[in-house]
Design a protein around this motif. Sequence first.
Motif, PDB file in Angstrom:
ATOM      1  N   PRO A 167      11.125  43.755 158.480  1.00  0.00           N
ATOM      2  CA  PRO A 167      10.459  44.675 157.676  1.00  0.00           C
ATOM      3  C   PRO A 167       8.992  44.568 157.523  1.00  0.00           C
ATOM      4  O   PRO A 167       8.368  44.107 158.126  1.00  0.00           O
ATOM      5  CB  PRO A 167      10.504  44.174 155.762  1.00  0.00           C
ATOM      6  CG  PRO A 167      10.882  43.034 155.868  1.00  0.00           C
ATOM      7  CD  PRO A 167      11.876  43.163 158.034  1.00  0.00           C
ATOM      8  N   ARG A 168       8.217  45.913 157.680  1.00  0.00           N
ATOM      9  CA  ARG A 168       6.890  46.458 157.503  1.00  0.00           C
ATOM     10  C   ARG A 168       6.664  47.021 156.036  1.00  0.00           C
ATOM     11  O   ARG A 168       7.556  47.673 155.195  1.00  0.00           O
ATOM     12  CB  ARG A 168       6.562  47.466 158.984  1.00  0.00           C
ATOM     13  CG  ARG A 168       6.779  46.654 159.529  1.00  0.00           C
ATOM     14  CD  ARG A 168       6.789  47.676 161.317  1.00  0.00           C
ATOM     15  NE  ARG A 168       4.877  47.415 160.606  1.00  0.00           N
ATOM     16  CZ  ARG A 168       4.010  46.504 161.798  1.00  0.00           C
ATOM     17  NH1 ARG A 168       4.945  46.147 161.967  1.00  0.00           N
ATOM     18  NH2 ARG A 168       2.677  46.470 161.832  1.00  0.00           N
ATOM     19  N   ALA A 169       4.990  46.474 155.700  1.00  0.00           N
ATOM     20  CA  ALA A 169       4.822  47.299 154.117  1.00  0.00           C
ATOM     21  C   ALA A 169       4.282  48.473 155.345  1.00  0.00           C
ATOM     22  O   ALA A 169       3.373  48.023 155.295  1.00  0.00           O
ATOM     23  CB  ALA A 169       4.248  46.258 153.191  1.00  0.00           C
ATOM     24  N   ILE A 170       4.406  49.995 153.746  1.00  0.00           N
ATOM     25  CA  ILE A 170       3.918  50.661 154.628  1.00  0.00           C
ATOM     26  C   ILE A 170       3.119  51.407 153.809  1.00  0.00           C
ATOM     27  O   ILE A 170       3.308  51.177 152.013  1.00  0.00           O
ATOM     28  CB  ILE A 170       4.416  52.084 155.061  1.00  0.00           C
ATOM     29  CG1 ILE A 170       5.708  50.982 156.070  1.00  0.00           C
ATOM     30  CG2 ILE A 170       4.074  53.238 155.199  1.00  0.00           C
ATOM     31  CD1 ILE A 170       6.216  52.379 156.536  1.00  0.00           C
ATOM     32  N   LEU A 171       1.297  51.155 153.432  1.00  0.00           N
ATOM     33  CA  LEU A 171       0.927  51.736 152.251  1.00  0.00           C
ATOM     34  C   LEU A 171      -0.617  52.524 152.744  1.00  0.00           C
ATOM     35  O   LEU A 171      -1.059  53.101 153.790  1.00  0.00           O
ATOM     36  CB  LEU A 171       0.264  50.058 151.652  1.00  0.00           C
ATOM     37  CG  LEU A 171      -0.762  49.738 152.251  1.00  0.00           C
ATOM     38  CD1 LEU A 171      -0.913  48.449 151.605  1.00  0.00           C
ATOM     39  CD2 LEU A 171       0.712  48.384 153.519  1.00  0.00           C
ATOM     40  N   SER A 172      -0.966  53.124 151.638  1.00  0.00           N
ATOM     41  CA  SER A 172      -2.221  53.471 151.536  1.00  0.00           C
ATOM     42  C   SER A 172      -4.072  53.090 153.197  1.00  0.00           C
ATOM     43  O   SER A 172      -3.757  51.988 152.078  1.00  0.00           O
ATOM     44  CB  SER A 172      -2.468  54.367 150.232  1.00  0.00           C
ATOM     45  OG  SER A 172      -3.896  54.574 150.622  1.00  0.00           O
ATOM     46  N   LEU A 177      -4.148  45.877 149.783  1.00  0.00           N
ATOM     47  CA  LEU A 177      -3.802  44.823 150.577  1.00  0.00           C
ATOM     48  C   LEU A 177      -3.567  45.307 152.730  1.00  0.00           C
ATOM     49  O   LEU A 177      -3.693  45.130 153.122  1.00  0.00           O
ATOM     50  CB  LEU A 177      -1.883  44.345 150.692  1.00  0.00           C
ATOM     51  CG  LEU A 177      -1.751  43.839 148.913  1.00  0.00           C
ATOM     52  CD1 LEU A 177      -0.083  43.486 149.165  1.00  0.00           C
ATOM     53  CD2 LEU A 177      -2.135  42.480 148.878  1.00  0.00           C
ATOM     54  N   ALA A 178      -4.262  46.694 152.114  1.00  0.00           N
ATOM     55  CA  ALA A 178      -4.580  47.904 153.073  1.00  0.00           C
ATOM     56  C   ALA A 178      -5.157  46.596 154.769  1.00  0.00           C
ATOM     57  O   ALA A 178      -5.119  47.098 155.957  1.00  0.00           O
ATOM     58  CB  ALA A 178      -4.650  48.256 153.180  1.00  0.00           C
ATOM     59  N   ARG A 179      -6.040  45.327 154.246  1.00  0.00           N
ATOM     60  CA  ARG A 179      -7.169  45.332 154.809  1.00  0.00           C
ATOM     61  C   ARG A 179      -6.236  43.530 155.823  1.00  0.00           C
ATOM     62  O   ARG A 179      -6.696  42.978 156.970  1.00  0.00           O
ATOM     63  CB  ARG A 179      -8.653  44.694 154.934  1.00  0.00           C
ATOM     64  CG  ARG A 179      -9.272  46.040 154.370  1.00  0.00           C
ATOM     65  CD  ARG A 179     -10.355  45.307 153.396  1.00  0.00           C
ATOM     66  NE  ARG A 179     -11.107  47.055 153.900  1.00  0.00           N
ATOM     67  CZ  ARG A 179     -12.515  47.700 154.380  1.00  0.00           C
ATOM     68  NH1 ARG A 179     -12.075  47.457 155.813  1.00  0.00           N
ATOM     69  NH2 ARG A 179     -13.290  49.023 153.947  1.00  0.00           N
ATOM     70  N   ALA A 180      -5.425  43.108 154.908  1.00  0.00           N
ATOM     71  CA  ALA A 180      -4.262  42.396 155.417  1.00  0.00           C
ATOM     72  C   ALA A 180      -4.063  42.100 156.563  1.00  0.00           C
ATOM     73  O   ALA A 180      -3.716  43.144 157.282  1.00  0.00           O
ATOM     74  CB  ALA A 180      -3.719  41.566 154.404  1.00  0.00           C
ATOM     75  N   ARG A 181      -3.784  41.342 157.214  1.00  0.00           N
ATOM     76  CA  ARG A 181      -2.879  41.564 158.892  1.00  0.00           C
ATOM     77  C   ARG A 181      -2.102  41.242 158.505  1.00  0.00           C
ATOM     78  O   ARG A 181      -1.016  42.084 159.853  1.00  0.00           O
ATOM     79  CB  ARG A 181      -3.520  39.597 159.506  1.00  0.00           C
ATOM     80  CG  ARG A 181      -5.034  40.225 160.292  1.00  0.00           C
ATOM     81  CD  ARG A 181      -5.551  39.009 160.805  1.00  0.00           C
ATOM     82  NE  ARG A 181      -4.810  38.853 162.179  1.00  0.00           N
ATOM     83  CZ  ARG A 181      -4.656  38.030 163.378  1.00  0.00           C
ATOM     84  NH1 ARG A 181      -5.277  37.060 163.086  1.00  0.00           N
ATOM     85  NH2 ARG A 181      -4.372  38.353 163.882  1.00  0.00           N
ATOM     86  N   ILE A 238       4.216  50.891 147.904  1.00  0.00           N
ATOM     87  CA  ILE A 238       3.695  50.464 148.981  1.00  0.00           C
ATOM     88  C   ILE A 238       5.404  51.295 149.454  1.00  0.00           C
ATOM     89  O   ILE A 238       6.514  50.000 148.816  1.00  0.00           O
ATOM     90  CB  ILE A 238       3.564  49.376 148.962  1.00  0.00           C
ATOM     91  CG1 ILE A 238       2.270  48.847 148.880  1.00  0.00           C
ATOM     92  CG2 ILE A 238       3.982  48.625 150.304  1.00  0.00           C
ATOM     93  CD1 ILE A 238       2.100  47.399 148.580  1.00  0.00           C
ATOM     94  N   CYS A 239       5.832  51.382 150.521  1.00  0.00           N
ATOM     95  CA  CYS A 239       7.184  51.634 151.249  1.00  0.00           C
ATOM     96  C   CYS A 239       7.679  50.013 152.134  1.00  0.00           C
ATOM     97  O   CYS A 239       6.318  49.436 152.715  1.00  0.00           O
ATOM     98  CB  CYS A 239       6.739  52.888 152.359  1.00  0.00           C
ATOM     99  SG  CYS A 239       8.553  52.806 153.450  1.00  0.00           S
ATOM    100  N   ILE A 240       8.649  49.528 151.538  1.00  0.00           N
ATOM    101  CA  ILE A 240       9.096  48.813 152.672  1.00  0.00           C
ATOM    102  C   ILE A 240      10.822  49.322 153.957  1.00  0.00           C
ATOM    103  O   ILE A 240      11.167  49.695 152.981  1.00  0.00           O
ATOM    104  CB  ILE A 240       9.335  47.819 152.219  1.00  0.00           C
ATOM    105  CG1 ILE A 240       8.412  46.820 150.638  1.00  0.00           C
ATOM    106  CG2 ILE A 240      10.139  46.468 152.549  1.00  0.00           C
ATOM    107  CD1 ILE A 240       9.392  45.823 150.078  1.00  0.00           C
ATOM    108  N   SER A 258       0.435  50.425 158.516  1.00  0.00           N
ATOM    109  CA  SER A 258       1.694  49.406 158.589  1.00  0.00           C
ATOM    110  C   SER A 258       1.756  48.000 159.184  1.00  0.00           C
ATOM    111  O   SER A 258       1.070  47.371 159.982  1.00  0.00           O
ATOM    112  CB  SER A 258       2.701  50.196 159.150  1.00  0.00           C
ATOM    113  OG  SER A 258       3.609  49.396 159.461  1.00  0.00           O
ATOM    114  N   LEU A 259       1.544  47.195 157.464  1.00  0.00           N
ATOM    115  CA  LEU A 259       1.748  45.459 157.706  1.00  0.00           C
ATOM    116  C   LEU A 259       2.696  45.310 158.002  1.00  0.00           C
ATOM    117  O   LEU A 259       4.154  45.301 157.151  1.00  0.00           O
ATOM    118  CB  LEU A 259       0.339  45.447 156.733  1.00  0.00           C
ATOM    119  CG  LEU A 259      -0.558  46.051 156.262  1.00  0.00           C
ATOM    120  CD1 LEU A 259      -0.837  44.873 155.083  1.00  0.00           C
ATOM    121  CD2 LEU A 259      -1.813  45.646 157.550  1.00  0.00           C
TER     122      LEU A 259
END
Length: 298
Positions: A167-172, A177-181, A238-240, A258-259
């Motif tokens: 899975p991936r986390a999709i966010l604004s 958390l957007a700057r995390a790897r 956050i969409c997973i 997308s993380l």
Amino acid sequence: MLYISLRQYEYISAIGWHGSLSAAAHQLNVSQPALSNALTRVEAHLGYPLFTRKRGSAMALTPQGRRFIEDADQLLSNAARLEGSNTPGPGATRMRLGCFVDLAPFLLAPALHRLRDDIPDVSVSYGVDGFEAMIAGMTDGQIDLAITYDLGMDSGFTRHKLFDSSPRAILSPQHPLARARHVTLADLQDHPLILSREGLSAQHILGLFRRNGLTPSVAHRAASLELQRSFAAHGEGICISYASPSHDVSYDHMPLVSLPIPDPEATEAVVLARHGTGPADPSVAVAERALIACLGNA
């Protein structure tokens, strides 16, 4: 006296298997009005509808229509045998492929191309749906093979693993958390989630958290993946998703991040499934081998 011709039986059967006049006309190489006229005449003679018509959706068989198609297929098969044909003509051998709705944009087209190349004498139709409807379709014999996640099926199904999906986390981009790897399930626990309205999908995601002793909050249950992505792009949570498009904008042109979610227990198998555990029908067995070769490790 026969009031319905073999040609009309063939036309109605093709409409039933393909779910639309246009697809059936393409398969049979006849005009769409010819099929429409045949259907109107047959239903008028029978005195009941064989299909329900809804604008913008596939033509669905009524219960009487399903029985009619079953009998028509048997009649056409007997007619071909009486004529001494050793090879099935157009529409004589049919297979219906199912595909889970989120996987369809990625896997359905290449699957259909491969099947047409490997089993050209088999008329392949398809359906795209959620988990529950697809499992019911396989159980009822309406779907011969399905491309789906390994969810909701018991030991009465045969499954061939195609590949693992994470899975991936999709966010604004404005999300904290957007700057995390990458993000773990624990990282996501304190942020509202946007889940699918599809029951088994949402249960699976929530189950991942619960098995790790985590209790997330749910902001939305969306009817489609793109609606989930739109909510995420607008900061609704956050969409997973296991099947996320590679582009980093939503349908309404809002940017997305997308993380990856690297938790090992979150990995889920994409499988080729059919109902039953015994040997497959010969044409289905060929289709299984073709799809495993085409989609395996996709």
